[in-house]
Design a protein around this motif. Structure first.
Motif, mmCIF file in Angstrom:
data_model
loop_
_atom_site.group_PDB
_atom_site.id
_atom_site.type_symbol
_atom_site.label_atom_id
_atom_site.label_comp_id
_atom_site.label_asym_id
_atom_site.label_seq_id
_atom_site.Cartn_x
_atom_site.Cartn_y
_atom_site.Cartn_z
ATOM 1 N N ALA A 310 34.579 32.777 17.102
ATOM 2 C CA ALA A 310 35.017 33.554 18.305
ATOM 3 C C ALA A 310 36.347 33.701 18.422
ATOM 4 O O ALA A 310 37.221 32.742 18.664
ATOM 5 C CB ALA A 310 34.247 33.689 19.544
ATOM 6 N N PRO A 311 37.057 34.956 18.094
ATOM 7 C CA PRO A 311 38.285 35.073 18.091
ATOM 8 C C PRO A 311 38.839 34.938 19.759
ATOM 9 O O PRO A 311 38.133 35.247 20.506
ATOM 10 C CB PRO A 311 38.707 36.671 17.900
ATOM 11 C CG PRO A 311 37.631 36.953 16.858
ATOM 12 C CD PRO A 311 36.344 36.228 17.430
ATOM 13 N N LEU A 312 39.932 34.218 19.762
ATOM 14 C CA LEU A 312 40.291 33.871 21.021
ATOM 15 C C LEU A 312 41.617 35.068 21.656
ATOM 16 O O LEU A 312 42.678 34.764 21.068
ATOM 17 C CB LEU A 312 40.760 32.340 21.237
ATOM 18 C CG LEU A 312 39.740 31.401 20.745
ATOM 19 C CD1 LEU A 312 40.469 30.224 20.379
ATOM 20 C CD2 LEU A 312 38.949 31.144 22.036
ATOM 21 N N VAL A 313 41.426 35.095 23.181
ATOM 22 C CA VAL A 313 42.306 35.899 23.819
ATOM 23 C C VAL A 313 42.464 35.093 25.091
ATOM 24 O O VAL A 313 41.592 35.046 25.658
ATOM 25 C CB VAL A 313 42.112 37.241 23.906
ATOM 26 C CG1 VAL A 313 43.307 38.039 24.956
ATOM 27 C CG2 VAL A 313 42.024 38.047 22.600
ATOM 28 N N ALA A 314 43.741 34.427 25.279
ATOM 29 C CA ALA A 314 43.630 33.419 26.274
ATOM 30 C C ALA A 314 45.044 33.459 27.114
ATOM 31 O O ALA A 314 45.926 33.932 26.413
ATOM 32 C CB ALA A 314 43.249 32.217 25.769
#
Length: 413
Positions: A310-314
């Motif tokens: 899953a692509p991560l945005v954090a």
């Protein structure tokens, strides 16, 4: 090892951490005993103490004593009662067998009393992993009566320990700042990830509106309110984008109200608790998982999501800033920065190919730095190096008498 949670009694990530660490140490040939508890609200008649061996680990799951304490209403009495039962079981089942441990490992403040007592009785080193702090969970403030009690127990455990483990460099700095200056050495050992249980799936071409995912506890420090505030901006450039929320917590009602305040209630689904397979399916399906935490000692969900692809945005807070590196393995933003959050999500949705590449690189990094074998080896190294220090009488900690800070307008009272 002492932990207030261990499968099948799991409250959060701590139980999974202790389980993986214990089984990996046992697989490496170490003799591991875990002292834990039976489910909350049971007693010695319905759920007596058990002594079992699972995956090479001896598990002493201790029955609750008869006094009627409830964790939510009587947290400190409940914790002290649990500690008392741990001490009695530990002395009966370990000392009674003439089986002295070489080290006692405490996981968080809830087991401070029995861990300190058993290490003292057996005269062996006490190693403690501090998974989070009360001050950190409350933006640096410990003004409430129970908050101050918890903080003082954390301070005591940290100062009684012969070696400390923190899950991130930021957590090491937090522990040193809060509980120093006379602490033992603090080692940074990241949490691990079991790759087998989080299978990878290549990103498929997205057709139609994007689906974002939030997975975690519904608490203020997890920052979901910032994602809800950013969602209208995201939907203006990416119409139809939806958000799926997996998790439970005390702030559910307030967060539902936030969806209405931002006029995105129809775009947000609150699923509540989901099982492991469903969470994996959600991670495989989402266009990105967004982790907007305002406080996060580590953020194991970032590892789990990375393992699935899953692509991560954090946010860059705490351990998340160490687990997700922008732009190599994900896109990041400053905690509480709604505009930055929206921009990072938009950039992810604008270029699915680049997002998929970051996701692949994030997973590749897991096998190098976050395997449980590596975590167990480093933890065993801490055990071997730990030496019991000379004890001196301690005074009580100096807990600053500070008024509550001015409340964030968006924070629930």
């Amino acid at each position: 090892m002492l932990s207030w949670e261990y499968p099948p009694v799991v409250v959060g990530g701590l139980g999974r951490h202790v389980h993986h660490l214990a089984t990996e140490l046992a697989a490496a040939g170490h003799d591991v005993t875990v002292l834990t508890r039976r489910p909350t609200g049971t007693d010695a008649l319905t759920h007596p103490t058990t002594d079992t061996r699972v995956d090479g680990v001896r598990i002493l799951a201790v029955a609750e004593d008869p006094p009627a304490f409830e964790f939510a209403a009587d947290m400190m009495p409940w914790t002290l009662a649990m500690g008392h039962s741990f001490i009695r079981a530990g002395l009966k089942l370990l000392a009674g067998e003439g089986d002295s441990p070489e080290v006692v490992h405490a996981h968080d403040w809830l087991v401070a009393h029995p861990a300190i007592a058993l290490a003292e009785f057996f005269d062996v080193p006490l190693v403690s992993t501090i998974h989070a702090t009360e001050a950190g969970r409350h933006s640096g403030w410990v003004s409430g009566r129970v908050n101050r009690q918890v903080h003082s127990v954390e301070w005591w455990l940290a100062n009684e320990s012969d070696s400390l483990i923190a899950c991130s460099a930021s957590m090491r700095d937090e522990v040193t700042r809060l509980f120093g200056p006379d602490l033992c050495d603090v080692s940074v050992i990241h949490n691990g990830i079991d790759m087998v249980n989080w299978p990878f799936a290549p990103r498929q071409p997205q057709f139609g509106p994007a689906e974002l995912l939030f997975a975690g506890r519904l608490e203020y420090e997890k920052g979901l309110q910032d994602l809800l505030a950013a969602l209208p901006r995201i939907r203006r450039t990416h119409p139809g984008t939806t958000l799926t929320v997996a998790g439970t917590g005390t702030q559910l009602d307030w967060l539902r109200e936030e969806t209405r305040r931002h006029r995105v209630s129809r775009a947000v689904r609150f699923l509540g608790a989901v099982d492991h397979d469903e969470l994996v399916a959600l991670m495989h399906r989402c266009a990105a998982i967004v982790l907007p935490s305002r406080y996060e000692p580590f953020g194991i969900v970032a590892l789990e999501a990375a393992a699935t692809g899953a692509p991560l945005v954090a946010s860059t807070v705490g351990g998340l800033g160490e687990a997700v590196t922008d732009p190599d393995s994900g896109l990041t933003f400053e905690p509480g920065d709604v505009a930055g959050l929206a921009a990072a999500v938009r950039a992810t949705l604008d270029d699915p190919s680049s997002a998929a590449g970051r996701a692949r690189r994030a997973r590749e990094r897991l096998t190098e730095e976050f395997s449980w074998t590596e975590v167990a080896q480093r933890t065993a190294g801490v055990y071997l190096a730990a030496k019991r220090r000379v004890r001196h009488p301690m005074g009580r900690p100096d807990i600053p008498q500070r008024p509550l800070p001015e409340r964030d307008p968006g924070q629930p009272a």
